[in-house]
Motif scaffolding. Structure first.
Motif, PDB file in Angstrom:
ATOM      1  N   ALA A  98       3.943   4.614  10.343  1.00  0.00           N
ATOM      2  CA  ALA A  98       3.826   3.183  10.604  1.00  0.00           C
ATOM      3  C   ALA A  98       2.405   2.707  10.296  1.00  0.00           C
ATOM      4  O   ALA A  98       1.431   3.284  10.769  1.00  0.00           O
ATOM      5  N   ALA A  99       2.303   1.685   9.471  1.00  0.00           N
ATOM      6  CA  ALA A  99       0.992   1.142   9.093  1.00  0.00           C
ATOM      7  C   ALA A  99       1.164  -0.317   8.718  1.00  0.00           C
ATOM      8  O   ALA A  99       1.053  -0.697   7.548  1.00  0.00           O
ATOM      9  N   PRO A 100       1.462  -1.166   9.713  1.00  0.00           N
ATOM     10  CA  PRO A 100       1.696  -2.589   9.413  1.00  0.00           C
ATOM     11  C   PRO A 100       0.444  -3.257   8.870  1.00  0.00           C
ATOM     12  O   PRO A 100      -0.676  -2.882   9.190  1.00  0.00           O
ATOM     13  N   MET A 101       0.654  -4.252   8.038  1.00  0.00           N
ATOM     14  CA  MET A 101      -0.467  -5.016   7.487  1.00  0.00           C
ATOM     15  C   MET A 101      -1.136  -5.795   8.617  1.00  0.00           C
ATOM     16  O   MET A 101      -0.478  -6.270   9.536  1.00  0.00           O
ATOM     17  N   THR A 102      -2.443  -5.935   8.536  1.00  0.00           N
ATOM     18  CA  THR A 102      -3.182  -6.656   9.560  1.00  0.00           C
ATOM     19  C   THR A 102      -3.483  -8.084   9.111  1.00  0.00           C
ATOM     20  O   THR A 102      -3.483  -8.389   7.923  1.00  0.00           O
ATOM     21  N   GLY A 103      -3.737  -8.961  10.091  1.00  0.00           N
ATOM     22  CA  GLY A 103      -4.044 -10.344   9.793  1.00  0.00           C
ATOM     23  C   GLY A 103      -2.924 -11.261  10.230  1.00  0.00           C
ATOM     24  O   GLY A 103      -1.809 -10.821  10.505  1.00  0.00           O
ATOM     25  N   SER A 104      -3.207 -12.549  10.293  1.00  0.00           N
ATOM     26  CA  SER A 104      -2.202 -13.529  10.706  1.00  0.00           C
ATOM     27  C   SER A 104      -1.252 -13.876   9.574  1.00  0.00           C
ATOM     28  O   SER A 104      -0.082 -14.196   9.805  1.00  0.00           O
ATOM     29  N   TYR A 105      -1.769 -13.818   8.332  1.00  0.00           N
ATOM     30  CA  TYR A 105      -0.968 -14.182   7.167  1.00  0.00           C
ATOM     31  C   TYR A 105      -1.042 -13.082   6.119  1.00  0.00           C
ATOM     32  O   TYR A 105      -2.022 -12.352   6.030  1.00  0.00           O
ATOM     33  N   ILE A 106       0.008 -13.000   5.309  1.00  0.00           N
ATOM     34  CA  ILE A 106       0.063 -12.028   4.221  1.00  0.00           C
ATOM     35  C   ILE A 106       0.308 -12.767   2.913  1.00  0.00           C
ATOM     36  O   ILE A 106       1.251 -13.543   2.789  1.00  0.00           O
ATOM     37  N   ILE A 107      -0.549 -12.505   1.935  1.00  0.00           N
ATOM     38  CA  ILE A 107      -0.376 -13.046   0.580  1.00  0.00           C
ATOM     39  C   ILE A 107       0.144 -11.917  -0.299  1.00  0.00           C
ATOM     40  O   ILE A 107      -0.386 -10.802  -0.258  1.00  0.00           O
ATOM     41  N   CYS A 108       1.166 -12.189  -1.099  1.00  0.00           N
ATOM     42  CA  CYS A 108       1.684 -11.179  -2.028  1.00  0.00           C
ATOM     43  C   CYS A 108       1.749 -11.744  -3.441  1.00  0.00           C
ATOM     44  O   CYS A 108       1.992 -12.937  -3.640  1.00  0.00           O
ATOM     45  N   SER A 109       1.536 -10.871  -4.405  1.00  0.00           N
ATOM     46  CA  SER A 109       1.600 -11.228  -5.817  1.00  0.00           C
ATOM     47  C   SER A 109       2.265 -10.067  -6.535  1.00  0.00           C
ATOM     48  O   SER A 109       1.821  -8.925  -6.419  1.00  0.00           O
ATOM     49  N   ASP A 110       3.363 -10.340  -7.268  1.00  0.00           N
ATOM     50  CA  ASP A 110       4.105  -9.218  -7.835  1.00  0.00           C
ATOM     51  C   ASP A 110       3.988  -9.136  -9.359  1.00  0.00           C
ATOM     52  O   ASP A 110       3.323  -9.951  -9.998  1.00  0.00           O
ATOM     53  N   ALA A 111       4.626  -8.093  -9.917  1.00  0.00           N
ATOM     54  CA  ALA A 111       4.644  -7.844 -11.367  1.00  0.00           C
ATOM     55  C   ALA A 111       3.253  -7.635 -11.955  1.00  0.00           C
ATOM     56  O   ALA A 111       2.985  -8.008 -13.105  1.00  0.00           O
ATOM     57  N   ILE A 112       2.352  -7.018 -11.185  1.00  0.00           N
ATOM     58  CA  ILE A 112       1.000  -6.737 -11.666  1.00  0.00           C
ATOM     59  C   ILE A 112       0.944  -5.302 -12.173  1.00  0.00           C
ATOM     60  O   ILE A 112       1.326  -4.371 -11.461  1.00  0.00           O
ATOM     61  N   LEU A 113       0.482  -5.101 -13.393  1.00  0.00           N
ATOM     62  CA  LEU A 113       0.413  -3.767 -13.975  1.00  0.00           C
ATOM     63  C   LEU A 113      -0.572  -2.886 -13.207  1.00  0.00           C
ATOM     64  O   LEU A 113      -1.603  -3.351 -12.726  1.00  0.00           O
TER      65      LEU A 113
END
Length: 222
Positions: A157-172
Motif C-alpha cells: 500500500a502506497a497511496p498518493m499524497t496531497g489533496s489533489y492528484i493531477i494525471c497525464s497519460d500516453a507519455i513515452l
C-alpha cells in the motif's frame, strides 16, 4: 591523351568524415533540444493546474468543478450534478471521466470561463478535453477516491499524497524519466510524482523498468 583515374586523398576523406560528424552531432543535439522542450511542456501542465485552482479560489472562494454557484459566477458555466456533493471542497469524479456533468470534467470549463486557462468551454466538444505534448489526456481529481496508483511496484500500500492528484497519460517512457527527475526525486515508484504500471493496474513502476518506447500515465499529488 587519357587522364589517369584519381582517387580521394586521405585529407579529402578526413574532411568528409569531419563534415559527417558535425552533421550527426547537430542532428543529435537538435533531437536533444526537442526532447527537452517536450519535457518542459509536460512539466508546465503539472505546474499550471495548481495555479488554476488557487486563482479560481481567490476569485470565487470555491473550487473549479465543485463550485455550486458556477453558473452564477460565470455566464455559460455549468454546475456539476453527478459524481459527488457539489460545494463540499472536493473535485469529485475520476481525472479522466467522460461524464459531462461530473466535477472533474467540468473543472476545465470553469477555469477557462474564469480566464485562467486557454481552451474550449463547449462541453463534449472534440477539443474540450486538454491534451499534453504527447497527445495524451490531462486531468485532475481529489485524492479521495483516486485509484490509478494505490500501491508501489512491490504491491505494498502506497497511496498518493496531497489533496489533489493531477494525471497525464500516453507519455513515452524516455520523457517519463526526465519528467520525474525534473519535477520530483527521479524515482518513478516513490515521491509526489509516480508512474502507473500498465501491466499491473493500481501499481506504480520502478524507474529501472520504464521502457523508453512504452506509453505511461504519470500522476502527481499536491
Amino acid at each position: 591523351m587519357h587522364m589517369r583515374n584519381r582517387g580521394f586523398t586521405l585529407i579529402e576523406i578526413a574532411i568528409v568524415l569531419v563534415i559527417i560528424g558535425l552533421l550527426l552531432g547537430g542532428i543529435l543535439k537538435g533531437q536533444e533540444l526537442i526532447n527537452s522542450a517536450k519535457v518542459k511542456n509536460l512539466a508546465a501542465d503539472f505546474k499550471g493546474i495548481p495555479v488554476f485552482i488557487y486563482g479560481y479560489q481567490d476569485k470565487f472562494k470555491a473550487l473549479p468543478g465543485d463550485d455550486a454557484a458556477a453558473a452564477t459566477h460565470m455566464n455559460g458555466a455549468t454546475n456539476a450534478t453527478t459524481g459527488g456533493t457539489v460545494g463540499n471542497g472536493m473535485i469529485e469524479g475520476a481525472w479522466n471521466s467522460n461524464t459531462t456533468t461530473e466535477e472533474s470534467y467540468l473543472f476545465w470549463q470553469h477555469v477557462r470561463l474564469a480566464g485562467l486557462a486557454p481552451g474550449s468551454t463547449t462541453i463534449g466538444g472534440a477539443d474540450y478535453v486538454p491534451r499534453n505534448a504527447d497527445g495524451g489526456r490531462i486531468g485532475i481529481q481529489s485524492s479521495t477516491g483516486f485509484t490509478t496508483i494505490t500501491q508501489n511496484a512491490a504491491g505494498a500500500a502506497a497511496p498518493m499524497t496531497g489533496s489533489y492528484i493531477i494525471c497525464s497519460d500516453a507519455i513515452l517512457g524516455k520523457f517519463v524519466k526526465q519528467l520525474d527527475t525534473t519535477m520530483d526525486n527521479g524515482d518513478t515508484d516513490t515521491g509526489s510524482m509516480r508512474v502507473a504500471d500498465p501491466a499491473n493496474a493500481g501499481r506504480s513502476i520502478a524507474t529501472a523498468n520504464v521502457t523508453d518506447g512504452q506509453a505511461y500515465t504519470v500522476c502527481m499529488g499536491f
